[in-house]
Scaffold this active site. Sequence first.
Site, PDB file in Angstrom:
ATOM      1  N   SER A 271     -12.565   3.498  14.988  1.00  0.00           N
ATOM      2  CA  SER A 271     -12.943   4.417  13.941  1.00  0.00           C
ATOM      3  C   SER A 271     -14.344   4.815  14.253  1.00  0.00           C
ATOM      4  CB  SER A 271     -12.923   3.613  12.424  1.00  0.00           C
ATOM      5  OG  SER A 271     -12.613   4.586  11.402  1.00  0.00           O
ATOM      6  N   HIS A 412      -4.377   3.319   9.666  1.00  0.00           N
ATOM      7  CA  HIS A 412      -5.825   3.295  10.400  1.00  0.00           C
ATOM      8  C   HIS A 412      -6.201   2.000  10.313  1.00  0.00           C
ATOM      9  CE1 HIS A 412      -9.634   5.012  11.279  1.00  0.00           C
ATOM     10  NE2 HIS A 412     -10.366   4.266  10.551  1.00  0.00           N
TER      11      HIS A 412
HETATM   12  C1  GTR Z   1     -14.206   7.676   7.406  1.00  0.00           C
HETATM   13  C2  GTR Z   1     -14.552   8.759   8.427  1.00  0.00           C
HETATM   14  C3  GTR Z   1     -13.935   8.507   9.644  1.00  0.00           C
HETATM   15  C4  GTR Z   1     -14.002   7.110  10.071  1.00  0.00           C
HETATM   16  C5  GTR Z   1     -13.962   6.231   9.203  1.00  0.00           C
HETATM   17  C6  GTR Z   1     -14.531   4.693   9.659  1.00  0.00           C
HETATM   18  O1  GTR Z   1     -14.646   7.515   6.222  1.00  0.00           O
HETATM   19  O2  GTR Z   1     -14.327   9.881   7.714  1.00  0.00           O
HETATM   20  O3  GTR Z   1     -14.630   9.294  10.261  1.00  0.00           O
HETATM   21  O4  GTR Z   1     -14.980   7.062  10.997  1.00  0.00           O
HETATM   22  O5  GTR Z   1     -14.705   6.388   7.954  1.00  0.00           O
HETATM   23  O6  GTR Z   1     -15.278   4.552  10.411  1.00  0.00           O
HETATM   24  O7  GTR Z   1     -13.968   3.841   8.860  1.00  0.00           O
END
Ligand code: GTR
Length: 432
Positions: A271, A412
């Site tokens: 992420s 995710h």
């Molecule tokens: C989200 C963000 C993403 C991603 C994610 C993370 O809120 O929009 O770009 O990086 O966080 O890192 O958990």
Amino acid sequence: MLFSKHSSSLMALLVVTFLCNSFAFAFQPEGYNYDEAKVPAYSLPDPLKFEDGSAVRNAQQWKTKRRAEILHLFETEVYGKSPARPACLHFEQTSFSDNALDGIAIRKEVSIWFNKEKTGPHLDLLIYLPKQKTPAPVFLTLNFKGNHSISKDPQIKLSQQWMRASSNSGIVDHRATEKSRGVASSRWPVEMIIKRGYGLATMYYGDIDPDFDDGFQNGVHPLFYKKGQTKPNADQWGSVAAWAWGLSRAFDYLETDCAVVSEKVAVMGHSRLGKTSLWAGATDERFAIVISNDSGCGGAALSRRHFGETVERINNVFPHWFCGNFKKYNEKESTLPVDQHELIALIAPRAVYVASAKEDTWADPHGEFLSLLHASKVYELLGKKPIASKQWPQPNKPITGSIGYHVRTGKHDVTNYDWNRYLDFADLQYEK
Ligand code: GTR
């Protein structure tokens, strides 16, 4: 107030619906494009054309000139320029066990200081190595919740740093507690990594720069301010660049550790830390393998596709992640002098692996694949095989070579499926 059986099950249904909606909201905020048919027509900057429009004809021209042009643009317009390695780095081993993980591993902790007096910020690196006579290849990663969160191992130092609020993580008033031990262990199959003959080195990203917008007053940024400077200039490092810089400092330590094969260090991140691992791999050519797990916008995903998270949204919600100049491109992605396939190209000819998750539409899984596809010609120019498939593969059908990719079913996250692919990929690169 009394509820009838009927009304309490209605309540339960409402609660479930609310939770489902807020879950969906977290990963698919409304008002953004999730429809492939609505991706605007776009044309990508060509990594094999110099800024003056002439063609890059051979590997030498790439290495001596074109790569530097692209790197400079990412440094000044996207992530911000980071300082060089500080003159004084001080490494201090703070713990050691040759009987960790039920006897299969060596565990040590090393603090990285920026002066001999051990004042100011420092980074705590946790290292697990297989118990063997020969040095081991290593995966170097940052973690979100402190080193103590990756395993229940009670010997790991409990982080004292500021932590993001997070439910079920034992974090109280932004600090970890004993209940935080092992809370992220599902993402860290340490035993599996060790049994495959690899080491794992990890560090809490908040040691480098706590992840909130404080105008860059905490973390490592102030160590480098010129006299009178109070925040980075518009072309200087934001937090992602600082986290990547911290990975390079961890590498500086690993190079001194004779139990590690420093030519075989893979940098991996998830992420926002996947964005970070790509930038670390682009700026520090010592990394042999670069792995991005679900990195999305500002990571592996093409910005011009305007699919899921956008440049404007990321800059607004996380104003500290990128450099000041990146804000110029809010809702103006077509004017960016680079796109994220060129970030991948900066890693060439070293091995790169991008992983997506099918339900992670916010991160634009298809756009993550397309970055690899469009970087592929740089790999070819440098004597490597192009990406093995021009088509976005089906879920759970990895493609491999010097350029690796999979889109996994699910959301995710980092799962054992992902780690198994990274271990297979490393085996392939190292001919293990
Ligand atoms: C989200 C963000 C993403 C991603 C994610 C993370 O809120 O929009 O770009 O990086 O966080 O890192 O958990």
